[in-house]
Design a protein around this motif. Structure first.
Motif, PDB file in Angstrom:
ATOM      1  N   ASP A  33      -7.560  59.215  33.989  1.00  0.00           N
ATOM      2  CA  ASP A  33      -8.421  58.248  33.314  1.00  0.00           C
ATOM      3  C   ASP A  33      -7.857  56.845  33.457  1.00  0.00           C
ATOM      4  OD1 ASP A  33     -10.029  60.305  32.567  1.00  0.00           O
ATOM      5  OD2 ASP A  33      -9.475  60.276  30.455  1.00  0.00           O
ATOM      6  N   SER A  70     -14.209  57.584  25.358  1.00  0.00           N
ATOM      7  CA  SER A  70     -14.890  57.592  26.649  1.00  0.00           C
ATOM      8  C   SER A  70     -14.760  56.284  27.421  1.00  0.00           C
ATOM      9  CB  SER A  70     -16.381  57.899  26.465  1.00  0.00           C
ATOM     10  OG  SER A  70     -17.005  56.877  25.689  1.00  0.00           O
ATOM     11  N   ASP A 145     -15.744  52.756  31.969  1.00  0.00           N
ATOM     12  CA  ASP A 145     -15.845  54.195  31.780  1.00  0.00           C
ATOM     13  C   ASP A 145     -14.550  54.809  32.294  1.00  0.00           C
ATOM     14  OD1 ASP A 145     -16.348  56.997  32.250  1.00  0.00           O
ATOM     15  OD2 ASP A 145     -18.489  56.579  32.066  1.00  0.00           O
ATOM     16  N   ARG A 146     -13.782  55.413  31.397  1.00  0.00           N
ATOM     17  CA  ARG A 146     -12.451  55.889  31.769  1.00  0.00           C
ATOM     18  C   ARG A 146     -12.476  56.952  32.863  1.00  0.00           C
ATOM     19  NH1 ARG A 146     -10.861  56.050  26.140  1.00  0.00           N
ATOM     20  NH2 ARG A 146      -9.971  54.026  25.632  1.00  0.00           N
ATOM     21  N   THR A 147     -13.425  57.868  32.759  1.00  0.00           N
ATOM     22  CA  THR A 147     -13.430  59.012  33.667  1.00  0.00           C
ATOM     23  C   THR A 147     -14.009  58.671  35.033  1.00  0.00           C
ATOM     24  OG1 THR A 147     -13.660  60.509  31.786  1.00  0.00           O
ATOM     25  CG2 THR A 147     -14.183  61.398  33.956  1.00  0.00           C
ATOM     26  N   SER A 148     -15.113  57.935  35.064  1.00  0.00           N
ATOM     27  CA  SER A 148     -15.763  57.617  36.341  1.00  0.00           C
ATOM     28  C   SER A 148     -15.121  56.430  37.045  1.00  0.00           C
ATOM     29  CB  SER A 148     -17.248  57.325  36.112  1.00  0.00           C
ATOM     30  OG  SER A 148     -17.423  56.090  35.429  1.00  0.00           O
ATOM     31  N   HIS A 149     -14.289  55.664  36.315  1.00  0.00           N
ATOM     32  CA  HIS A 149     -13.638  54.467  36.865  1.00  0.00           C
ATOM     33  C   HIS A 149     -14.658  53.406  37.267  1.00  0.00           C
ATOM     34  CE1 HIS A 149     -10.226  57.419  38.290  1.00  0.00           C
ATOM     35  NE2 HIS A 149     -10.344  57.364  36.966  1.00  0.00           N
TER      36      HIS A 149
END
Length: 304
Positions: A33, A70, A145-149
């Protein structure tokens, strides 16, 4: 005279200028993340009142930084100072708008890919206040967005942001103006002034999405910065940023805000604002005295 804000926790790793800075307390590789390490600095236009007001306001500017599991979210807003002539404090509108955005994020009442939604919900809450909160403000919301970068943004008016990578601007907001020195803006006017006071919908905000990388620098600011410092000056200051620790980010944010403030009061300086005025047929020279808010962020690996 000025105030500095710092936000966030230490992160695992950031890459700046090809060098990595690692926090030994955290691990992980490039697939984890992402988060933002952010520091802020600003000045009120009235230098004697340049202290940070409650709610992160510099003069009539306001800002916030908030975290949710998130996403990391930040924003700036610039209240329209003309309301002061009618006995209204312009900072109340911009400050309340940003505080509401911050609360929505912390409560998880947002979708990272829809920053306009944050702005819309916040504005609607202001409209529903039992006691009308009069005023106008530009606004810029930035969501990582941490997950999608991916960086999702919404910009209404002439505040804005830059994404800098490898010493170059790789992504930026588009300024929205109805005409010279009249940016798009949210507003709440008394009934007798409706239709006279300029008002735009949050849906009119320019919205973008952009894939970020570790070490990207994100600068979000009100027009007090961009009207007084062209990109090349900002990039020169950002070259001084060598790592992702708070002290370095704070020092650079402060240096940028201080330089913009000094240039704003230089009568012989051909500022970006003065050049824009000349392009519109006005004989203007010098800086543009204004409130200045700077949020400086670095993309780094995130650990809770």
């Amino acid at each position: 005279m000025f105030s500095v804000l710092s936000y966030g926790r230490l992160v695992a790793r950031a890459v700046l200028g090809g060098l990595s800075q690692t926090d030994p307390r955290a691990g992980g590789g490039g697939g984890g993340d992402y988060g933002l390490v952010t520091a802020g600095c600003g000045f009120g236009k009235d230098f004697r009142k340049g202290l940070l007001k409650k709610g992160a306001c510099y003069g009539d500017d306001a800002c916030f930084v908030a975290r949710h599991r998130s996403a990391d979210v930040l924003g700036v807003a610039d209240g329209v100072g003309g309301w002061r002539d009618y006995g209204v404090d312009p900072s109340q509108f911009s400050g309340t708008l940003m505080r509401t955005c911050e609360r929505l994020v912390k409560e998880g009442r947002f979708v990272p890919s829809n920053p306009i939604g944050i702005l819309t919900t916040s504005y609607c809450e202001l409209l529903q206040n039992k006691v009308p909160l009069l005023g106008n403000s530009t606004a810029c919301i930035v969501v990582l967005d941490r997950t999608s970068h991916r960086l999702h943004t919404a910009n209404l008016g002439d505040s804005g942001f830059l994404v800098v990578r490898g010493g170059e601007v790789v992504h930026r907001s588009d300024e929205q103006q109805h005409y010279f020195n009249t940016p798009f803006q949210l507003s709440i006017a008394p009934p007798e002034a409706e239709g006279v006071v300029l008002s735009d919908s949050p849906d009119a905000a320019d919205s973008t999405s952009f894939d970020v990388q570790l070490g990207d620098i994100i600068l979000t600011a009100t027009d007090g910065l961009f009207d007084n410092m062209p990109d090349y000056m900002i990039l020169q200051e950002l070259k001084k940023l060598k790592n992702s620790n708070y002290e370095s980010i704070q020092q650079t944010a402060r240096s940028i805000a201080e330089q913009a403030h000094e240039l704003a009061y230089d009568p012989n300086y051909m500022s970006p604002f003065a050049q824009f005025a000349c392009d519109n047929g006005l004989n203007v020279r010098g800086g543009k005295p204004d409130d200045i808010t700077v949020l400086l962020s670095i993309v780094a690996e995130y650990t809770d």
